[in-house]
Design an enzyme around this catalytic site. Structure first.
Site, PDB file in Angstrom:
ATOM      1  N   SER A  41      42.926 -39.030  72.262  1.00 44.64           N
ATOM      2  CA  SER A  41      44.335 -38.652  72.312  1.00 44.64           C
ATOM      3  C   SER A  41      45.168 -39.796  72.897  1.00 44.64           C
ATOM      4  CB  SER A  41      44.500 -37.355  73.104  1.00 44.64           C
ATOM      5  OG  SER A  41      45.779 -36.790  72.932  1.00 44.64           O
ATOM      6  N   ASP A 137      44.742 -30.816  63.399  1.00 47.51           N
ATOM      7  CA  ASP A 137      45.391 -31.518  64.508  1.00 47.51           C
ATOM      8  C   ASP A 137      46.672 -32.169  64.008  1.00 47.51           C
ATOM      9  OD1 ASP A 137      46.123 -33.114  66.645  1.00 47.51           O
ATOM     10  OD2 ASP A 137      44.234 -34.217  66.743  1.00 47.51           O
ATOM     11  N   HIS A 167      42.734 -30.425  67.914  1.00 47.17           N
ATOM     12  CA  HIS A 167      42.923 -31.536  68.850  1.00 47.17           C
ATOM     13  C   HIS A 167      42.203 -31.219  70.164  1.00 47.17           C
ATOM     14  CE1 HIS A 167      45.053 -35.049  70.445  1.00 47.17           C
ATOM     15  NE2 HIS A 167      45.094 -34.387  71.578  1.00 47.17           N
TER      16      HIS A 167
END
Length: 200
Positions: A41, A137, A167
């Site tokens: 991320s 995601d 995610h």
């Protein structure tokens, strides 16, 4: 770095950490030619930023980058629109993150914050990469587009999109068997690199 520190403080701190490892490789009993950066991320975003700065500043040598559902830019993509509500990571949450991190809208055009904007002449010098995204995601398309950017620049890149995953799924392996398998797959990809070499 304090939690309230804004861009590019986290980028510079991450770069300094990587350079410290490189500069102290002998003391750490590691090979300075086999240093990789990795993150998921926002951490994936920082890993790319470190690779970018290592090329621009010609140190340290980064041999490999492993990016898991990385944040790569600020353009709205089909996956951002399709999975931006009801799939764990939401558009409103992403907007809040960006408001906390960036100083001004102009930062969205800085390659250190948006790796998709890294100039082509630098992209071609970035380290080989393993990029894993999650199908459900908002950031999926951004990760895929960055993988394509690397491949088009001639950078050795392995791209994997894990179907049916959200995610952050690699942190949910207690509940997601596919998450455990994906971690094993990523580790195997790293292990199978017979000879990591720093970017010339």
């Amino acid at each position: 770095m304090q939690p309230e520190s804004k861009f590019p403080v986290a980028v510079e701190d991450s770069y300094l950490a990587a350079k410290w490892v490189f500069d102290n490789a002998e003391e750490l009993n590691i090979d300075e030619n086999f240093i990789a950066v990795a993150g998921d991320s926002a951490g994936g975003n920082l890993a790319v930023a470190v690779s970018f700065l290592s090329v621009e500043r010609q140190t340290p040598s980064i041999a490999y980058q492993m990016l898991f559902y990385p944040s790569t830019g600020f353009e709205y993509t089909p996956s951002y629109e399709k999975y931006g509500e009801g799939y764990y990571l939401t558009k409103s949450t992403m907007n809040w993150f960006r408001e906390q991190y960036l100083n001004t809208p102009a930062d969205t055009q800085n390659p250190l914050a948006a790796p998709l904007l890294i100039p082509d002449d630098v992209t071609e010098k970035l380290p080989p990469a393993f990029i894993m995204t999650a199908e459900l995601d908002p950031l999926c398309d951004g990760g895929e587009h960055f993988a394509m950017k690397l491949k088009n620049a001639g950078v050795e890149t392995e791209y994997v999109c894990v179907p049916g995953m959200l995610h952050g799924f690699l942190g949910m392996t207690e509940f997601l068997p596919d998450g455990k398998k994906s971690i094993k797959d990523a580790a195997e990809a790293f292990k199978n690199r017979k000879s990591l070499k720093p970017v010339e």
